[in-house]
Design an enzyme around this catalytic site. Structure first.
Site, PDB file in Angstrom:
ATOM      1  N   ARG A  72      37.926  30.779  51.345  1.00 46.50           N
ATOM      2  CA  ARG A  72      38.190  30.670  49.916  1.00 46.50           C
ATOM      3  C   ARG A  72      37.295  29.611  49.263  1.00 46.50           C
ATOM      4  NH1 ARG A  72      42.570  33.107  47.039  1.00 46.50           N
ATOM      5  NH2 ARG A  72      42.266  32.550  44.853  1.00 46.50           N
ATOM      6  N   LYS A  98      42.319  35.821  40.441  1.00 45.47           N
ATOM      7  CA  LYS A  98      42.106  34.830  41.486  1.00 45.47           C
ATOM      8  C   LYS A  98      42.253  33.430  40.897  1.00 45.47           C
ATOM      9  CE  LYS A  98      41.097  36.996  45.386  1.00 45.47           C
ATOM     10  NZ  LYS A  98      41.696  38.304  44.952  1.00 45.47           N
ATOM     11  N   ILE A  99      42.882  32.550  41.676  1.00 41.07           N
ATOM     12  CA  ILE A  99      43.006  31.159  41.283  1.00 41.07           C
ATOM     13  C   ILE A  99      41.658  30.477  41.497  1.00 41.07           C
ATOM     14  CG2 ILE A  99      44.163  28.970  41.772  1.00 41.07           C
ATOM     15  CD1 ILE A  99      45.908  31.094  40.463  1.00 41.07           C
ATOM     16  N   ASN A 114      42.410  30.997  29.605  1.00 47.83           N
ATOM     17  CA  ASN A 114      43.090  32.129  30.235  1.00 47.83           C
ATOM     18  C   ASN A 114      44.109  32.729  29.282  1.00 47.83           C
ATOM     19  OD1 ASN A 114      43.913  33.814  32.538  1.00 47.83           O
ATOM     20  ND2 ASN A 114      45.800  32.619  32.463  1.00 47.83           N
ATOM     21  N   HIS A 116      47.711  34.777  29.492  1.00 48.73           N
ATOM     22  CA  HIS A 116      48.769  35.109  30.443  1.00 48.73           C
ATOM     23  C   HIS A 116      49.828  35.936  29.737  1.00 48.73           C
ATOM     24  CE1 HIS A 116      51.329  34.727  33.954  1.00 48.73           C
ATOM     25  NE2 HIS A 116      52.326  34.375  33.152  1.00 48.73           N
ATOM     26  N   GLY A 150      46.334  23.792  38.495  1.00 46.64           N
ATOM     27  CA  GLY A 150      47.598  24.452  38.822  1.00 46.64           C
ATOM     28  C   GLY A 150      47.539  25.935  38.508  1.00 46.64           C
ATOM     29  N   ASP A 152      48.671  28.474  35.972  1.00 44.99           N
ATOM     30  CA  ASP A 152      49.183  28.665  34.604  1.00 44.99           C
ATOM     31  C   ASP A 152      49.875  27.419  34.082  1.00 44.99           C
ATOM     32  OD1 ASP A 152      50.075  32.021  35.584  1.00 44.99           O
ATOM     33  OD2 ASP A 152      48.214  31.253  34.719  1.00 44.99           O
TER      34      ASP A 152
HETATM   35  N1  LIG Z   1      42.990  27.293  38.728  1.00 44.14           N
HETATM   36  C1  LIG Z   1      43.461  28.332  38.041  1.00 44.14           C
HETATM   37  N2  LIG Z   1      42.863  29.533  38.149  1.00 44.14           N
HETATM   38  C2  LIG Z   1      43.331  30.601  37.425  1.00 44.14           C
HETATM   39  C3  LIG Z   1      44.463  30.458  36.606  1.00 44.14           C
HETATM   40  C4  LIG Z   1      45.064  29.158  36.488  1.00 44.14           C
HETATM   41  O1  LIG Z   1      46.034  28.942  35.709  1.00 44.14           O
HETATM   42  N3  LIG Z   1      44.542  28.143  37.224  1.00 44.14           N
HETATM   43  N4  LIG Z   1      44.984  31.571  35.929  1.00 44.14           N
HETATM   44  C5  LIG Z   1      44.606  32.852  36.529  1.00 44.14           C
HETATM   45  C6  LIG Z   1      45.190  34.053  35.853  1.00 44.14           C
HETATM   46  N5  LIG Z   1      46.579  34.186  36.331  1.00 44.14           N
HETATM   47  C7  LIG Z   1      47.599  34.135  35.408  1.00 44.14           C
HETATM   48  O2  LIG Z   1      47.415  34.138  34.180  1.00 44.14           O
HETATM   49  C8  LIG Z   1      46.832  34.336  37.719  1.00 44.14           C
HETATM   50  C9  LIG Z   1      46.108  35.274  38.460  1.00 44.14           C
HETATM   51  C10 LIG Z   1      46.328  35.400  39.837  1.00 44.14           C
HETATM   52  C11 LIG Z   1      47.277  34.618  40.478  1.00 44.14           C
HETATM   53  C12 LIG Z   1      47.447  34.727  41.965  1.00 44.14           C
HETATM   54  O3  LIG Z   1      48.486  34.396  42.518  1.00 44.14           O
HETATM   55  N6  LIG Z   1      46.366  35.189  42.634  1.00 44.14           N
HETATM   56  C13 LIG Z   1      46.315  35.278  44.115  1.00 44.14           C
HETATM   57  C14 LIG Z   1      45.780  36.636  44.577  1.00 44.14           C
HETATM   58  C15 LIG Z   1      46.353  37.794  43.768  1.00 44.14           C
HETATM   59  C16 LIG Z   1      45.462  39.065  43.942  1.00 44.14           C
HETATM   60  O4  LIG Z   1      44.330  38.952  44.478  1.00 44.14           O
HETATM   61  O5  LIG Z   1      45.894  40.137  43.464  1.00 44.14           O
HETATM   62  C17 LIG Z   1      45.298  34.256  44.626  1.00 44.14           C
HETATM   63  O6  LIG Z   1      44.449  33.786  43.810  1.00 44.14           O
HETATM   64  O7  LIG Z   1      45.340  33.999  45.836  1.00 44.14           O
HETATM   65  C18 LIG Z   1      48.037  33.701  39.728  1.00 44.14           C
HETATM   66  C19 LIG Z   1      47.819  33.558  38.349  1.00 44.14           C
HETATM   67  C20 LIG Z   1      43.103  32.920  36.668  1.00 44.14           C
HETATM   68  N7  LIG Z   1      42.694  31.808  37.525  1.00 44.14           N
HETATM   69  N1  GAR Z   2      48.421  36.290  35.622  1.00 46.42           N
HETATM   70  C1  GAR Z   2      47.231  36.976  35.231  1.00 46.42           C
HETATM   71  C2  GAR Z   2      47.579  38.206  34.462  1.00 46.42           C
HETATM   72  O1  GAR Z   2      48.596  38.850  34.690  1.00 46.42           O
HETATM   73  N2  GAR Z   2      46.692  38.557  33.509  1.00 46.42           N
HETATM   74  C3  GAR Z   2      46.919  39.710  32.667  1.00 46.42           C
HETATM   75  O2  GAR Z   2      46.158  40.825  33.124  1.00 46.42           O
HETATM   76  C4  GAR Z   2      46.066  41.718  32.008  1.00 46.42           C
HETATM   77  C5  GAR Z   2      44.653  42.235  31.957  1.00 46.42           C
HETATM   78  O3  GAR Z   2      44.598  43.377  31.127  1.00 46.42           O
HETATM   79  P1  GAR Z   2      43.220  44.199  31.015  1.00 46.42           P
HETATM   80  O4  GAR Z   2      42.734  44.430  32.433  1.00 46.42           O
HETATM   81  O5  GAR Z   2      43.625  45.461  30.305  1.00 46.42           O
HETATM   82  O6  GAR Z   2      42.265  43.360  30.227  1.00 46.42           O
HETATM   83  C6  GAR Z   2      46.448  40.921  30.752  1.00 46.42           C
HETATM   84  O7  GAR Z   2      47.760  41.266  30.314  1.00 46.42           O
HETATM   85  C7  GAR Z   2      46.436  39.502  31.247  1.00 46.42           C
HETATM   86  O8  GAR Z   2      47.335  38.655  30.559  1.00 46.42           O
END
Ligand SMILES: Nc1nc2c(c(=O)[nH]1)N[C@@H](CN(C=O)c1ccc(C(=O)N[C@@H](CCC(=O)O)C(=O)O)cc1)CN2
Ligand code: GAR
Length: 207
Positions: A72, A98-99, A114, A116, A150, A152
């Site tokens: 990662r 992805k985080i 971002n 959400h 963190g 979100d």
């Molecule tokens: N450092 C950060 N990176 C990201 C954030 C954030 O707040 N801090 N927001 C995300 C978008 N998001 C929610 O809005 C979000 C997306 C994905 C995950 C998550 O648990 N991802 C897993 C894998 C999931 C998968 O591959 O389907 C992971 O990263 O291991 C949580 C919140 C964008 N980046």
């Molecule tokens: N936690 C991350 C998350 O859930 N993100 C969400 O993915 C969708 C993307 O829509 P799109 O692919 O139609 O643009 C959006 O609703 C966004 O908030």
């Protein structure tokens, strides 16, 4: 319409993992005559419709998959270098699943936005819509926030409420939230690019 590549438009990188409808909204807004920004490149972490959106709009595409890297943190560093080569002033995660790690936030911290699909701090994470619906909330909504280390937890820039209907499924509710997000995210990005942001602890304000 002025070319989206016209000088003077702030370059954004938009990151996505899915359908890319929020991305399409940013591309459309960035192509408007008076827009202060343009989508300079698109980043995805998997095969997804957002790749087709990039190709259809002739916008450079970066595909950076975790599985293509040893671990990662190696992925995080590679992603950082590829995005840095574009030279964005702001990065937008629009359904990017992805985080982002310490390397990326070390380079772009304070400049990542971002969207959400829930009213943070409620229901953070990858499944916010389903978790809100399963909880039985009567209202949920969309949150646009700055990204920190963190999940979100970054300072909130804007929120908008969406009412939950009795017959909603996760899909029908999510689609109504997306309708709000597509406008809210573009509005916030336009304001940020134009007026910047003032951070005071947890509070974020666009002057
Ligand atoms: N450092 C950060 N990176 C990201 C954030 C954030 O707040 N801090 N927001 C995300 C978008 N998001 C929610 O809005 C979000 C997306 C994905 C995950 C998550 O648990 N991802 C897993 C894998 C999931 C998968 O591959 O389907 C992971 O990263 O291991 C949580 C919140 C964008 N980046
Ligand atoms: N936690 C991350 C998350 O859930 N993100 C969400 O993915 C969708 C993307 O829509 P799109 O692919 O139609 O643009 C959006 O609703 C966004 O908030």
């Amino acid at each position: 319409m002025t070319s989206p590549t016209a000088p003077g438009r702030t370059p954004l990188v938009v990151m996505a993992s899915g359908t890319g409808s929020l991305l399409e909204s940013l591309i459309a807004r960035g192509g408007a005559e008076d827009s202060p920004f343009r989508v300079a490149a698109i980043v995805v972490d998997r095969v997804c419709r957002a790749q087709e959106v990039a190709q259809r709009n002739d916008i450079p595409l970066i595909t950076c998959r975790v599985a293509d890297h040893a671990d990662r943190s190696t992925w995080d560093r590679a992603l950082t270098e590829q995005v840095a080569a574009i030279g964005p002033e702001w990065v937008v995660t629009a359904g990017f699943m992805k985080i982002l790690g310490p390397a990326f936030l070390g380079r772009f911290g304070g400049r990542v936005v971002n969207s959400h699909p829930a009213l943070l701090p409620a229901f953070p994470g990858a499944h916010g819509v389903a978790e809100a619906l399963d909880y039985g909330v009567k209202v949920t909504g969309a949150t646009v926030h700055l990204v920190d280390e963190g999940v979100d937890t970054g300072p909130i820039l804007a929120q908008q409420v969406v009412t939950v209907d009795d017959d909603d499924t996760a899909d029908t509710l999510h689609e109504r939230i997306k309708t709000v997000e597509r406008v809210l995210l573009a509005d916030v990005v336009t304001a940020l690019v134009t007026r910047g942001v003032v951070i005071d602890g947890r509070k974020a304000r666009i002057p």
